[in-house]
Design a protein around this motif. Sequence first.
Motif: not given
Length: 166
Positions: A85-89, A123-124, A144-145, A164-165
């Motif tokens: 995944f990529v996580y928006v910090d 993701v976030c 986003f869900a 979000r995919t």
Amino acid sequence: MIARVPVTKFEISSGTPLCDALLALNNSHAEELSWLERERLQDLVAQAFYARRIGNLDAFMIALDQDGQYDSPNFLWFRSRYARFVYVDRIVVAASARGMGCARRLYADLFDRAAEAGYDRIVCEVNQQPPNPASDAFHAALGFAEVGRASIHKGSKTVRYLSRTL
């Protein structure tokens, strides 16, 4: 006009005007994000999958992938559930640039770069307590869900985890 200013990659070193400006902008939104010390900010940027800004500092985003060495309870929540995944910090828009599409542009650029790198999930988290209805609405509009919730920092914050995919 901000809409024509490119999204640019950034790196920082201690004591530079950009580092000081990033730290000040981030910490002016510490309730929504989290307070950062200079060393912590430098570490996040150094290991980021994505560290981009608009203009001198109209907005910025820092995102890490699953291999980040980060002790944030939110990041660790995602890492315990998803292999990749990529996580928006954090994403921050300066008050002078609000309503000009900066956050949407940063997310669109992140989505493109993550897809090009073979990621299929961004993701976030968004604060539920204290509430952040503008961020909730913004992330919902981007697709986003909610995938979970947690109480963190000894119950001082409740967050909604979003995915979000691509």
